[in-house]
Enzyme design. Structure first.
Site, mmCIF file in Angstrom:
data_model
loop_
_atom_site.group_PDB
_atom_site.id
_atom_site.type_symbol
_atom_site.label_atom_id
_atom_site.label_comp_id
_atom_site.label_asym_id
_atom_site.label_seq_id
_atom_site.Cartn_x
_atom_site.Cartn_y
_atom_site.Cartn_z
ATOM 1 N N GLY A 12 81.297 97.357 -55.590
ATOM 2 C CA GLY A 12 80.860 97.259 -57.053
ATOM 3 C C GLY A 12 79.706 97.856 -57.446
ATOM 4 O O GLY A 12 79.005 97.471 -58.344
ATOM 5 N N ASN A 14 79.730 100.640 -58.708
ATOM 6 C CA ASN A 14 79.827 101.283 -59.978
ATOM 7 C C ASN A 14 79.664 100.145 -61.098
ATOM 8 O O ASN A 14 79.117 100.424 -62.101
ATOM 9 C CB ASN A 14 81.190 102.032 -60.316
ATOM 10 C CG ASN A 14 81.345 103.388 -59.835
ATOM 11 O OD1 ASN A 14 80.667 104.157 -60.465
ATOM 12 N ND2 ASN A 14 81.866 103.564 -58.272
ATOM 13 N N ASN A 102 90.484 104.037 -65.535
ATOM 14 C CA ASN A 102 90.071 103.649 -64.343
ATOM 15 C C ASN A 102 89.471 105.052 -63.776
ATOM 16 O O ASN A 102 89.459 106.118 -64.427
ATOM 17 C CB ASN A 102 91.514 103.978 -63.342
ATOM 18 C CG ASN A 102 91.331 103.918 -61.977
ATOM 19 O OD1 ASN A 102 90.676 103.153 -61.377
ATOM 20 N ND2 ASN A 102 92.105 104.715 -61.396
ATOM 21 N N HIS A 104 88.849 107.550 -60.373
ATOM 22 C CA HIS A 104 89.374 107.870 -59.155
ATOM 23 C C HIS A 104 88.454 108.851 -58.191
ATOM 24 O O HIS A 104 87.865 109.783 -59.299
ATOM 25 C CB HIS A 104 90.826 108.536 -59.345
ATOM 26 C CG HIS A 104 91.489 108.877 -58.063
ATOM 27 N ND1 HIS A 104 92.172 107.668 -57.510
ATOM 28 C CD2 HIS A 104 91.681 109.976 -57.260
ATOM 29 C CE1 HIS A 104 92.646 108.356 -56.155
ATOM 30 N NE2 HIS A 104 92.422 109.413 -56.059
ATOM 31 N N ASP A 145 97.292 106.389 -60.894
ATOM 32 C CA ASP A 145 96.836 107.634 -60.893
ATOM 33 C C ASP A 145 97.271 108.526 -61.879
ATOM 34 O O ASP A 145 97.122 109.924 -61.428
ATOM 35 C CB ASP A 145 96.374 108.279 -59.494
ATOM 36 C CG ASP A 145 95.431 107.194 -58.584
ATOM 37 O OD1 ASP A 145 94.586 106.539 -59.506
ATOM 38 O OD2 ASP A 145 95.605 107.257 -57.400
ATOM 39 N N GLU A 174 79.961 109.629 -59.955
ATOM 40 C CA GLU A 174 80.415 108.406 -60.652
ATOM 41 C C GLU A 174 79.287 107.774 -61.479
ATOM 42 O O GLU A 174 79.490 107.141 -62.454
ATOM 43 C CB GLU A 174 81.070 107.335 -59.456
ATOM 44 C CG GLU A 174 82.036 108.061 -58.987
ATOM 45 C CD GLU A 174 82.930 106.977 -57.836
ATOM 46 O OE1 GLU A 174 84.182 107.308 -57.644
ATOM 47 O OE2 GLU A 174 82.176 106.418 -57.672
HETATM 48 C C1 GRF Z 1 84.688 104.563 -56.247
HETATM 49 O O1 GRF Z 1 84.605 105.482 -55.369
HETATM 50 C C2 GRF Z 1 85.792 104.749 -57.157
HETATM 51 O O2 GRF Z 1 85.919 105.913 -57.683
HETATM 52 C C3 GRF Z 1 87.043 103.958 -56.464
HETATM 53 O O3 GRF Z 1 86.553 103.242 -55.553
HETATM 54 C C4 GRF Z 1 85.138 103.437 -55.572
HETATM 55 C C5 GRF Z 1 84.502 101.851 -55.545
HETATM 56 O O4 GRF Z 1 83.120 101.841 -55.452
HETATM 57 N N1 GRF Z 1 88.176 103.977 -57.527
HETATM 58 P P1 GRF Z 1 82.125 100.745 -55.679
HETATM 59 O O5 GRF Z 1 82.981 99.459 -55.353
HETATM 60 O O6 GRF Z 1 81.856 100.839 -57.328
HETATM 61 O O7 GRF Z 1 80.933 100.887 -54.947
#
Ligand code: GRF
Length: 187
Positions: A12, A14, A102, A104, A145, A174
């Site tokens: 989590g 992100n 989403n 990716h 995707d 990200e």
């Molecule tokens: C990220 O690399 C995202 O692109 C992928 O899953 C990962 C999640 O990382 N879909 P986090 O849980 O946000 O650290």
């Protein structure tokens, strides 16, 4: 004020980054985090940040309208998948047309599809001696995707990179771009 709901199944980081970004913005806020993993670290993070977390299991997701009712109750304007691995059922895609996105961790259409997630993606990038990789933010459709691409950003892969260092580079992209792209999608 637009209302964002995040789906996440893992660490989590992100989700945390998006929550902090919008905590300083007047136009949108993260109103909840939903997870399919009751032990996911994302729940600790959102708890710490004062954002409610909700857990659902597979039958609730696939065979009931519990998640749809939850999203309606939360008055979600945008659903953001940030490290969420289950396929999104058609009834949700139909209920939120072009309102589920989403991220990716690769340059789709490369390294996408079922089973291509997390470290597997970065390992494949390394094995294929790619010279670049990146992130893709896209709308979610009924296939893994494959929805329309909204945004991509690239980073170089050096021969000395390992899957771990590639993952770090991708995570940086990200953190830098995902909140801003969400802001744009909402505007
Ligand atoms: C990220 O690399 C995202 O692109 C992928 O899953 C990962 C999640 O990382 N879909 P986090 O849980 O946000 O650290």
């Amino acid at each position: 004020m637009k209302r964002i709901v995040i789906f996440a199944s893992g660490s989590g980081s992100n989700a945390e980054n998006i929550i902090s970004f919008f905590s300083e913005k007047p136009q949108a806020e993260v109103v909840a985090v939903l997870t399919n993993k009751s032990s996911a670290k994302v729940l600790e993070r959102c708890d710490r940040m004062g954002v409610p977390g909700f857990y659902f299991n597979k039958p609730a997701f696939r065979e009931s309208d519990a998640v749809l009712r939850l999203l309606k109750g939360l008055e979600a304007d945008l659903v953001v998948l940030a490290g969420f691995l289950w396929k999104v059922p058609c009834y949700l895609i139909e209920a939120f047309p072009n309102k589920i996105i989403n991220i990716h961790p690769a340059l789709l259409p490369k390294y996408g599809g079922k089973g291509m997630y997390g470290d597997r993606v970065h390992q494949a990038v390394k094995e294929n001696q790619e010279t670049e990789t990146g992130i893709t933010i896209h709308y979610v459709n009924e296939n893994y995707d494959e929805g329309a691409i909204i945004f991509q950003a690239k980073t170089k892969v050096d021969p000395s990179d390992t899957p771990e260092t590639i993952a770090q580079k991708v995570h940086q992209l990200e953190y830098e771009h995902f909140p801003k792209v969400i802001e744009k999608v909402l505007s």
